[in-house]
Structures are given as structure tokens and as C-alpha cells.
Motif scaffolding. Structure first.
Motif, PDB file in Angstrom:
ATOM      1  N   THR A 160       0.826  -1.213   0.000  1.00  0.00           N
ATOM      2  CA  THR A 160       0.000   0.000   0.000  1.00  0.00           C
ATOM      3  C   THR A 160       0.859   1.263   0.000  1.00  0.00           C
ATOM      4  N   ASP A 161       2.010   1.185   0.662  1.00  0.00           N
ATOM      5  CA  ASP A 161       2.919   2.337   0.720  1.00  0.00           C
ATOM      6  C   ASP A 161       4.309   1.860   1.133  1.00  0.00           C
ATOM      7  N   GLY A 162       5.228   2.812   1.226  1.00  0.00           N
ATOM      8  CA  GLY A 162       6.596   2.472   1.586  1.00  0.00           C
ATOM      9  C   GLY A 162       6.722   1.941   3.001  1.00  0.00           C
ATOM     10  N   ALA A 163       5.880   2.445   3.911  1.00  0.00           N
ATOM     11  CA  ALA A 163       5.946   2.015   5.306  1.00  0.00           C
ATOM     12  C   ALA A 163       5.606   0.532   5.438  1.00  0.00           C
ATOM     13  N   SER A 164       4.589   0.075   4.702  1.00  0.00           N
ATOM     14  CA  SER A 164       4.211  -1.338   4.787  1.00  0.00           C
ATOM     15  C   SER A 164       5.314  -2.223   4.207  1.00  0.00           C
ATOM     16  N   ALA A 165       6.017  -1.730   3.186  1.00  0.00           N
ATOM     17  CA  ALA A 165       7.116  -2.497   2.601  1.00  0.00           C
ATOM     18  C   ALA A 165       8.286  -2.595   3.572  1.00  0.00           C
ATOM     19  N   LEU A 216      16.696  -0.851   9.646  1.00  0.00           N
ATOM     20  CA  LEU A 216      15.329  -0.869   9.120  1.00  0.00           C
ATOM     21  C   LEU A 216      14.337  -0.291  10.119  1.00  0.00           C
ATOM     22  N   ALA A 217      14.516  -0.620  11.392  1.00  0.00           N
ATOM     23  CA  ALA A 217      13.614  -0.090  12.422  1.00  0.00           C
ATOM     24  C   ALA A 217      13.703   1.435  12.475  1.00  0.00           C
ATOM     25  N   GLY A 218      14.909   1.978  12.359  1.00  0.00           N
ATOM     26  CA  GLY A 218      15.068   3.429  12.373  1.00  0.00           C
ATOM     27  C   GLY A 218      14.437   4.082  11.149  1.00  0.00           C
ATOM     28  N   LYS A 219      14.633   3.481   9.980  1.00  0.00           N
ATOM     29  CA  LYS A 219      14.035   4.025   8.754  1.00  0.00           C
ATOM     30  C   LYS A 219      12.514   4.009   8.845  1.00  0.00           C
ATOM     31  N   LEU A 220      11.983   2.911   9.348  1.00  0.00           N
ATOM     32  CA  LEU A 220      10.529   2.788   9.453  1.00  0.00           C
ATOM     33  C   LEU A 220       9.961   3.830  10.409  1.00  0.00           C
ATOM     34  N   THR A 221      10.641   4.073  11.516  1.00  0.00           N
ATOM     35  CA  THR A 221      10.187   5.085  12.468  1.00  0.00           C
ATOM     36  C   THR A 221      10.174   6.477  11.847  1.00  0.00           C
ATOM     37  N   THR A 222      11.268   6.807  11.157  1.00  0.00           N
ATOM     38  CA  THR A 222      11.360   8.119  10.508  1.00  0.00           C
ATOM     39  C   THR A 222      10.282   8.290   9.448  1.00  0.00           C
ATOM     40  N   LEU A 223      10.063   7.260   8.641  1.00  0.00           N
ATOM     41  CA  LEU A 223       9.069   7.343   7.575  1.00  0.00           C
ATOM     42  C   LEU A 223       7.672   7.532   8.148  1.00  0.00           C
ATOM     43  N   LYS A 224       7.345   6.786   9.183  1.00  0.00           N
ATOM     44  CA  LYS A 224       5.995   6.918   9.757  1.00  0.00           C
ATOM     45  C   LYS A 224       5.780   8.313  10.329  1.00  0.00           C
ATOM     46  N   LYS A 225       6.804   8.891  10.954  1.00  0.00           N
ATOM     47  CA  LYS A 225       6.688  10.253  11.488  1.00  0.00           C
ATOM     48  C   LYS A 225       6.450  11.250  10.351  1.00  0.00           C
ATOM     49  N   MET A 227       5.166  10.613   7.399  1.00  0.00           N
ATOM     50  CA  MET A 227       3.862  10.389   6.788  1.00  0.00           C
ATOM     51  C   MET A 227       2.741  10.885   7.689  1.00  0.00           C
ATOM     52  N   ASP A 228       2.934  10.795   9.014  1.00  0.00           N
ATOM     53  CA  ASP A 228       1.913  11.308   9.937  1.00  0.00           C
ATOM     54  C   ASP A 228       1.777  12.815   9.809  1.00  0.00           C
ATOM     55  N   SER A 229       2.884  13.481   9.540  1.00  0.00           N
ATOM     56  CA  SER A 229       2.871  14.945   9.451  1.00  0.00           C
ATOM     57  C   SER A 229       2.524  15.455   8.044  1.00  0.00           C
ATOM     58  N   ASN A 230       2.986  14.720   7.019  1.00  0.00           N
ATOM     59  CA  ASN A 230       2.852  15.245   5.659  1.00  0.00           C
ATOM     60  C   ASN A 230       2.201  14.278   4.668  1.00  0.00           C
ATOM     61  N   GLY A 231       1.749  13.119   5.120  1.00  0.00           N
ATOM     62  CA  GLY A 231       1.072  12.177   4.244  1.00  0.00           C
ATOM     63  C   GLY A 231       1.978  11.651   3.136  1.00  0.00           C
TER      64      GLY A 231
END
Length: 242
Positions: A160-165, A216-225, A227-231
Motif C-alpha cells: 500500500t505504501d513504503g511504510a508497509s514495505a 530498518l527499524a530506524g528508517k521505518l520510524t522516521t518514515l511513519k513520522k 507520513m503522519d505529518s505530511n502524508g
């Protein structure tokens, strides 16, 4: 009358000469054919002789000499675990290839994610190759090579998006790490105690896996933050950093 007889005699002589000439030509042609056939037969016999010599030479070079096998000391359970780990690495490589291919689509167009996953696929494939090389170094792979690696079926091909990948990638790395730990436990337990292999897996593979999981855990955390702010804009900007 005399002239007629003379003419007939002359014709007879000419006919005889022509017949003799034709006979000689046919004889020469026949001899030439025999010579050609004989030469072809000699060439064929020579080729057969050369092939026979080569076959004998090859047969001799492929013969397995009688030497001691005491240096081949890996046991069945450890070997089985190594072969299983090779397959796990190949499975992960194929899954990462599917991820890279998905984000390379023109309808998705996330080149950063695509490059990241293609690189991960290459690393997993190299891990599998190194394990194959290790088995060879320990005197294995003399049999059962044809079924060493089975081509896996990739279960998931869209996200669905980069975060799920990235989340799936983290789960995949966790699975590979657990498999390595299980292999280490098998190969270090009695009566095997393959301390060299255990040291190799712990110092090289396991360390790399742990670093990879943290990254990977760090990248995922940054990406979710982001996406939460800017979609989707956050994902677009994050893709540029990969």
C-alpha cells in the motif's frame, strides 16, 4: 572395293582406340574414387582413434582418487541446517526483488525504495553464495547439489505504501535472524561442536543481521513520522533520502 575395306579397317582401329581410351579414363576414375574412399576411411579411423584417446584421458582425469575423508567432519544435522539457511537467504533475496520491482513501476515511481530493495536482494543472494562456498570448503556438496536450492514463490508482490514495505522487510530480517540463531544452536551443540562455523555465523552473519534490523527499524520510524505529518508528501521526501 579396296578403299571400302581400308575405310572399314580404319574405322575399326579408331573405334578400338576410342574404346581403349574410354576404358583407361574409367579405370583412372575408378582408381581415384578408390583412393578418395581409402583416404576418407583413414581420416575417419584417425578421428575415432583420437576421440577414443580423449575419452580415455577424460575418464582418467575425472576418476576420484582414493584419499582419506577424515577431514570431512561436518555432521548431518548441521549440514541440513546450513542447506536450510541457504534456502532462507535465497527466499529473502526473491522477496526483496519483488519489492524493488514494485517500487520501480511507473505508477508507483519510488526510485529510492526500489534501489534500497534491489541492494538488499543482492546482499541476501551473496549471503547464500558464501554459505555454499563454506560447505564446499568443508568437503560437502559432493552430492545432492541439484536440490540444494529451490526457486521460491513470492507470496506478496504489492504494497500500500513504503511504510508497509519496510515493515515487511523488517519482519523478513527477523525471520532470517531467527533461522541463523537456530543454526548456531544446532552446530554448536554436542556432539557436533563446529566452533569454526559457529564463530563464522556469529561474527559475520549475525552481527550484520542485527545491524540491518536496527537500520530498518530506524528508517521505518522516521518514515511513519514523516507520513503522519505530511502524508504522501512525507513518503515522497523520504524516498529521496534512500
Amino acid at each position: 572395293m579396296v578403299k571400302l575395306i581400308a575405310s572399314l579397317l580404319l574405322l575399326a582401329v579408331v573405334a578400338q582406340a576410342y574404346g581403349d581410351f574410354k576404358s583407361k579414363q574409367e579405370s583412372k576414375s575408378f582408381v581415384r574414387e578408390l583412393q578418395k574412399e581409402r583416404k576418407a576411411q583413414q581420416v575417419k579411423e584417425k578421428q575415432n582413434s583420437n576421440h577414443g584417446g580423449q575419452d580415455q584421458e577424460c575418464k582418467g582425469s575425472l576418476a576420484v582418487p582414493e584419499i582419506t575423508r577424515d577431514w570431512v567432519d561436518m555432521k548431518d544435522a548441521c549440514i541440513k541446517g546450513m542447506r536450510h539457511q541457504i534456502q532462507e537467504e535465497i527466499n529473502a533475496s526473491y522477496q526483496y526483488l519483488a519489492m524493488g520491482a514494485y517500487f520501480s513501476r511507473d505508477t508507483v515511481n519510488r526510485p529510492g525504495f526500489a534501489e534500497h530493495f534491489f541492494k538488499a536482494a543482492k546482499e541476501e543472494r551473496e549471503h547464500g553464495s558464501k554459505l555454499v562456498e563454506y560447505l564446499s570448503m568443508r568437503g560437502q556438496l559432493t552430492e545432492g547439489v541439484s536440490d540444494l536450492i529451490n526457486v521460491p514463490t513470492v507470496a506478496k508482490q504489492e504494497w500500500t505504501d513504503g511504510a508497509s514495505a519496510l515493515s515487511d522487510a523488517l519482519d523478513l530480517e527477523i525471520k532470517v535472524t531467527k533461522s541463523i540463531r537456530k543454526l548456531i544452536q544446532t552446530c554448536e551443540s554436542k556432539p557436533y561442536n563446529h566452533y569454526h562455523l559457529v564463530d563464522y555465523l556469529t561474527g559475520v552473519y549475525l552481527e550484520e543481521q542485527l545491524h540491518g534490523q536496527r537500520e530498518l527499524a530506524g528508517k521505518l520510524t522516521t518514515l511513519k513520522k514523516m507520513m503522519d505529518s505530511n502524508g504522501e508528501l512525507g513518503e515522497f521526501l523520504f524516498d529521496k533520502t534512500l
